[in-house]
Structure formats: C-alpha cells, structure tokens
Design a protein around this motif. Sequence first.
Motif, PDB file in Angstrom:
ATOM      1  N   GLY A  20       0.816  -1.217   0.000  1.00  0.00           N
ATOM      2  CA  GLY A  20       0.000   0.000   0.000  1.00  0.00           C
ATOM      3  C   GLY A  20       0.841   1.254   0.000  1.00  0.00           C
ATOM      4  O   GLY A  20       0.575   2.193  -0.763  1.00  0.00           O
ATOM      5  N   VAL A  21       1.874   1.271   0.864  1.00  0.00           N
ATOM      6  CA  VAL A  21       2.756   2.443   0.935  1.00  0.00           C
ATOM      7  C   VAL A  21       3.482   2.643  -0.380  1.00  0.00           C
ATOM      8  O   VAL A  21       3.613   3.776  -0.870  1.00  0.00           O
ATOM      9  N   PHE A  22       3.954   1.537  -0.976  1.00  0.00           N
ATOM     10  CA  PHE A  22       4.666   1.653  -2.245  1.00  0.00           C
ATOM     11  C   PHE A  22       3.765   2.219  -3.331  1.00  0.00           C
ATOM     12  O   PHE A  22       4.153   3.133  -4.069  1.00  0.00           O
ATOM     13  N   LEU A  23       2.549   1.670  -3.444  1.00  0.00           N
ATOM     14  CA  LEU A  23       1.642   2.118  -4.498  1.00  0.00           C
ATOM     15  C   LEU A  23       1.269   3.585  -4.318  1.00  0.00           C
ATOM     16  O   LEU A  23       1.345   4.380  -5.265  1.00  0.00           O
ATOM     17  N   ILE A  24       0.884   3.953  -3.102  1.00  0.00           N
ATOM     18  CA  ILE A  24       0.498   5.348  -2.837  1.00  0.00           C
ATOM     19  C   ILE A  24       1.701   6.272  -2.969  1.00  0.00           C
ATOM     20  O   ILE A  24       1.624   7.351  -3.568  1.00  0.00           O
TER      21      ILE A  24
END
Length: 473
Positions: A256-260
């Motif tokens: 999630g952190v990577f995508l956002i």
Amino acid sequence: MNLLPSTLSFSSVRTHLPILAAATDAGTADDALVLAGVLLSLAVIYFTSKLGGEICLRLNLPPVLGELIGGVAIGVSALKLLVFPEGSADAGDSLLMQFLQATSALTPEGSQSVFAVQSEVISLLSELGVVILLFEIGLESDLKELIRVGPQAALVAVVGVVTPFALGTAGLVYLFHVPVIPSVFAGAALTATSIGITAKVLSEIDRLNSTEGQIIIGAAVLDDVLGIIVLAVVASLVKTGEIEISNVIYLIISAGVFLIGAILLGRFLIPFFIRLVDTMKTRGQLLLASLVFAYILSYTAQVIQLEAILGAFAAGLVLAETEKREELAEQIIPVADILVPIFFVCVGAKTDLSVLNPTVPSNREGLILAVFLMVVAIIGKVVTGWSVFGQPGINRLAIGIGMIPRGEVGLVFLGVGSASGALSKPTEAAIIMMVILTTFLAPPLLRIVFGTAETVPTVEEAATEAVEATRKQ
C-alpha cells in the motif's frame, strides 16, 4: 498458471542456474544455434497467438483466450512444439529441437544445452511481457475515476475480492487438504475480474452507461488494483515458504505504501519528466523514457520484497495522469503486441491438461479441484450484486455475473503462481480450467440476465423519459 520456468520477480536466472549448469556439463551451447532456436520458438508462438486470437475474436470471445488455448495446443498437453525443462522435459521431447537438429548442424549431444538456454530466453521474454502488460493496464486505468468511484462500486469490489479468496483458500485447505501456500495462491487467482471482457459485452448490449454497468466497471477497476496488491503479497509469501502474520502485515503495508508513495512521488516528478521528454529530439524519446520510469519502479518493488508487476502498474497509473497519455498508449501497443503474447502462449504451453483425464484415477484430484474452483469462482462474484445498497429494483444478478470473467487478469495470477513453483500440476490445471470456463460463461450469461430483467435507468435515461412525458402532456 503451468507456465514460465522463472518467477516474475526475475529470480528465474538464479532458480535455473542448476539447469544451465547441467547444460554446460553436457556441452557449451552454440550461440548461433541458441539464436536459431529462439527465433524458431518465437515464430511458432506468434503464429499460434494470432491464429487462436483470430478464431476467438470471430466467436465474440477475447483474443487472449485464443492465445492461451493455442499455447495449450502447442505445449506439453498436445503437440509438444514448445516445452520447458522445469516440466521434466528434455530436448528429445521438443519437436522444435528435433526440427532444429534436422535442419542445422545441431547434434543430439549438444541439443540439451541449446534447449536449456533457449527455454530460459523465452521464459525471460515472457516475464518481461507481463511487466509490459501491467504497465499497459495501469496506463489504461483512470486514477481520477478510481478516486471518484462510488462507495457502492468500492463495496462490490471488496466483497468480490474477499469472498472468493476466503472461500477458495479455506475450502482447499480444510476440504481438500492442499498445503497453505498453494491454497492461498489459488484463492488469490479467484479474486480477479477481467474488466476488458465485461466492458466489451456491456458495450455490445448497450448497457455500459446503465447504473449496473457503471457499478460493474467501477468495481472491476478497483478489483484490478486490489487484486494486484493481493498478487504481490501472495507472491512474496511464496518466496519465504511460510505464512507469518507479521510478514503478511508487512507485505500488505509495504504494498500500500509503495503504491500510494509511487503515485504521489510520480505526480511531483511528472512535470520534470514532461519537460525532459519535450526537450529530447531523438526518436522514441517518450516511449523509452517511460519504460525507464516503469523499470525503475519495477526494480524498486522487487528489492523491497514485492513484485516487479506492482511497480509497472504504478508507473502506468502515474503516466496515465499526464498529457502524454494517449500518445504513450499508442506507442506502447506495438511493444505489448511483441512481448505479451509470449507470456500467454507460455502459460498455455506449460499447462499439462493430462492431469484432468478422468480415465486416470490419480487425476481425479485435479477434476474435483476444478469443479470446486468453478463453483467458488461463480458464487464468490455473484454475491457481490447483493452488496449494493440504496438502489431498489436494481438488477443485482447482472452486477454479480458481470464480475465473473477472469480472463487475462486471471491468467496473470496463474502465470505468477506457476512460475513460482508453488502450485501442483492438478492445482494449476484446475485454475486454468476455472479461468477458461468463467471467461466463456460470462458473456452469454450477461446477455441473458440483462435481456430478461428490468434494470434501473440511468440518470440521463430518466431525465430523457421525463422530458418526453412532459411533451406528450
């Protein structure tokens, strides 16, 4: 997915070093003959993909399904034109290698080394193909629409991911005693929804802009995003060989952190990217600069224990927000046309459907798994229609059926699972049968439920009807 000998995380070179080492022991592969083998393989792959695609297109089926079935026809299940070492095959099992021996200076002693290296090259090309595929999917997605999508579509998407994943995984573990890791992978494959197939059918029956159509499309887009995150997490779990709650939490958070983070950082850097591209004068500046961006994000995702495909998808989402979107989309199509068919044909070629032969008692496991996965695949998506709220009289069955087809998205899941070595042959064959059957069933069922049930009109349709009624008065 029975497919690529290597994982999509590009660990294949390391994974197949023993194969290459054995080939080296048998004799050094002749570079010219390896190239000849690769060219011959690509000729067969491209011919098969176009033939299968053209046939399916004329039957109102997605061409990618033809590529998959064509791969099955030329692979280990049938003609054995395209086989791979990790399926316990050797050069003597490959008709392409036999043809190469008959038409060149390749000797039987040297054929094994050529076969190993040629297979590895094809596998790496197929892995690159799925990276390009996810980049193209991201580029075709509308980030603003994803953000604006209504709570109903979001709820449908979440239910459509959680329900089949939970039912599939739990059923395989507790009913069929399949190991946890393969069960989780098979459950993840059940979460996919092919937006391309559903959108095509809805457009053909003039329901794309209906209330049901908009909910289906919005949920399918979110399904892709959630599914890719699930895929990245599950594929990363396969690398560790075990499921630890702390590791799962880490992977979910990091995905999630990577995508956002990639999207936010990309939005900050995009103006500089556009100015750089505009100042470049050489040919292919937009395409190559975009691929550099996509490969960097793919590499970053890979080194933090996620999958390269998540980085490629994120890069596509970011670049889709630029003024260069349409131009880039046109330029990436020829690249995808060259590489993506290799991926899908390899998926089919490595699928051993003989494990579903009912006359062999030991194959009954695969048949039973295929039936179970089909039931879960249908039920897990049909129930999503009943998660819609605030829409009395809406065609809930149509929404659920619209979420059924797995198509190319399901094949991506299958390919990653097969490449990782986490799936047994019966499980792989069961998954691929589920993908094929849901893709075949959904279009006619969608036409039937929309043709036999009343649906809630769109806002535009309601307004038009009100105006016409006023005029008549």
